[in-house]
Design an enzyme around this catalytic site. Structure first.
Site, PDB file in Angstrom:
ATOM      1  N   TYR A 205      53.375  46.795  38.195  1.00 45.64           N
ATOM      2  CA  TYR A 205      53.192  46.579  39.630  1.00 45.64           C
ATOM      3  C   TYR A 205      54.385  47.145  40.397  1.00 45.64           C
ATOM      4  O   TYR A 205      54.219  47.878  41.386  1.00 45.64           O
ATOM      5  CB  TYR A 205      53.031  45.091  39.921  1.00 45.64           C
ATOM      6  CG  TYR A 205      52.929  44.772  41.397  1.00 45.64           C
ATOM      7  CD1 TYR A 205      51.796  45.119  42.122  1.00 45.64           C
ATOM      8  CD2 TYR A 205      53.972  44.131  42.067  1.00 45.64           C
ATOM      9  CE1 TYR A 205      51.706  44.836  43.479  1.00 45.64           C
ATOM     10  CE2 TYR A 205      53.885  43.843  43.413  1.00 45.64           C
ATOM     11  CZ  TYR A 205      52.750  44.192  44.119  1.00 45.64           C
ATOM     12  OH  TYR A 205      52.671  43.908  45.472  1.00 45.64           O
ATOM     13  N   LYS A 209      54.391  50.215  43.209  1.00 49.57           N
ATOM     14  CA  LYS A 209      54.926  50.050  44.563  1.00 49.57           C
ATOM     15  C   LYS A 209      56.050  51.057  44.837  1.00 49.57           C
ATOM     16  O   LYS A 209      56.175  51.567  45.953  1.00 49.57           O
ATOM     17  CB  LYS A 209      55.429  48.632  44.759  1.00 49.57           C
ATOM     18  CG  LYS A 209      54.350  47.552  44.680  1.00 49.57           C
ATOM     19  CD  LYS A 209      53.400  47.585  45.859  1.00 49.57           C
ATOM     20  CE  LYS A 209      52.085  48.289  45.621  1.00 49.57           C
ATOM     21  NZ  LYS A 209      51.169  48.181  46.778  1.00 49.57           N
TER      22      LYS A 209
END
Length: 325
Positions: A205, A209
Site C-alpha cells: 500500500y 501511494k
C-alpha cells in the site's frame, strides 16, 4: 527516522486548523470536475461541497445503486445548487472499463477543470488481483489512475486555454504510509522494470501511494509547460472512511476512536484541487492535512530526482497501451 516521526506527528495529531474550507472556493458555475470514487467517504463529501458551489461533477465507480443514492443525497443537501451531478461507471482495477467511460464523457463536455484521483484500496488480501492479473492495489491505486489521467490529459490541456492560470489540475491520492511503510525509495523495480509487489499488504500500500507521488511529479515535469498543474495529497491518516474496510475489527475500533471527521480529509483534497495558493511554481507539490504544503522522506525525494518516476511512467504506459484505444 526523526524526520519521519516529525512528519507523522505533524500530519496526524498536531495539525493546524484548515485555512481553505467550503466557504472559500469561487463559484464553480461552468466548471467540470471528475472525482474517482466520488460516492463514498471523502470523494462524496468533496462532490457535495463542489456541487454546493454550482459545479458539474462526474463521479466514477463500479456500483450504480451506491452512486445513485449518493447523488440523490447530495442534491437533497444542496437544493439551491445550479450544478449538475453525473455518474460514470468505471472500475479502476479493470483497465478495459476506463476508455469506454472516457469515451462516454468526452462528447458531453468541452472542458475538464480538475481530475481528482481519489479512489483507492488499502491492504486487501495479498492474493486479490485486478482483472488483468496485477496486484489489486497496484491496479487500483496506480495503473487505473494512470490510464484515466492519460486519456483525459488532452482535454485538460485544452481547458487551460480558457481558464485562469494554475486552475486546471490533476490531484493524486497519497498517504503518510509512504513514510511509514513503503520500501526505501518508494517503488522498487524488478529486472524487467516492473514495480515489485511481493510485499505484505501494508508495505505494498505504501509503495502504491509513493507511486501516486511519482506520477504526480512526472505530470508536472512532462506537462507543466502546457499549463496543467499536478498535486499529490495525503488526506489524513485518521480520517474515518471506507478505505479501512480490509483492516481487522480491533484495528477498526482503534482507528474509529482516533479518527477525524471525513470533512477534514475533504479540506485537504479541496486545497490540492482548488486553492489559489497552488501557483505555477508549486507544480508537483505535496499537500498534507488539512491543506498545507508538506514533504516526504529523503529516499523518495532522491528516487524522484534520479528519475524513478520516469521509469514508473514508462512502465505504466506500456502496461496500459492495449487498453488506451
Amino acid at each position: 527516522m526523526g524526520g519521519t516521526l516529525s512528519r507523522f506527528w505533524n500530519q496526524t495529531y498536531f495539525v493546524p486548523k484548515p485555512t481553505f474550507t467550503e466557504k472559500d472556493p469561487s463559484d464553480q458555475s461552468g466548471k467540470v470536475h471528475i472525482i474517482t470514487g466520488g460516492y463514498t467517504g471523502i470523494g462524496a463529501d468533496l462532490a457535495r461541497l463542489l456541487y454546493s458551489r454550482n459545479a458539474t461533477i462526474y463521479i466514477t465507480g463500479r456500483n450504480v445503486s451506491k452512486a445513485t443514492a449518493s447523488i440523490n443525497a447530495i442534491k437533497a443537501a444542496c437544493p439551491g445548487s445550479k450544478g449538475r451531478l453525473e455518474f460514470l461507471k468505471l472500475e479502476l482495477d479493470d483497465l478495459r472499463t476506463i476508455a469506454p467511460a472516457v469515451n462516454e464523457f468526452l462528447p458531453k463536455e468541452g472542458r475538464l477543470d480538475v481530475l481528482v484521483n481519489n479512489a483507492g484500496v488499502m491492504t486487501p488480501p495479498k492474493e486479490e488481483r485486478g482483472k488483468q492479473g496485477h496486484s489489486l492495489q497496484l491496479a487500483t491505486n496506480v495503473l487505473g489512475p494512470f490510464l484515466l489521467t492519460s486519456l483525459l490529459m488532452p482535454l485538460l490541456q485544452k481547458t487551460t486555454a480558457t481558464s485562469p492560470t494554475a486552475s486546471v489540475r490533476v490531484a493524486w491520492a497519497a498517504s503518510v504510509a509512504i513514510d511509514l511503510f513503503a520500501p526505501t525509495g518508494g517503488v522498487l523495480f524488478d529486472a524487467a522494470g516492473a514495480p515489485k509487489t511481493d510485499f505484505q499488504p501494508m508495505k505494498l500500500y505504501g509503495a502504491t501511494k509513493a507511486a501516486g507521488v511519482m506520477l504526480s511529479t512526472e505530470v508536472a515535469r512532462r506537462l507543466g509547460d502546457s499549463g496543467v498543474m499536478s498535486t499529490a495529497f495525503h488526506p489524513g491518516i485518521m480520517v474515518d472512511t471506507e478505505l479501512k474496510r480490509h483492516i481487522t475489527f480491533l484495528e477498526k475500533l482503534f482507528m474509529k476512536w482516533m479518527s477525524y471527521p471525513v470533512i477534514m480529509g475533504t479540506y485537504t483534497e479541496l486545497f490540492a484541487g482548488w486553492s489559489p495558493e497552488v501557483t505555477p511554481d508549486k507544480n508537483g507539490t505535496y499537500i498534507i492535512p488539512w491543506g498545507r504544503f508538506g514533504g516526504y522522506n529523503t529516499a523518495l525525494t532522491t528516487a524522484i530526482e534520479k528519475r524513478a518516476g520516469e521509469k514508473l511512467w514508462n512502465w505504466c504506459k506500456a502496461e496500459t497501451k492495449a487498453y488506451a484505444g
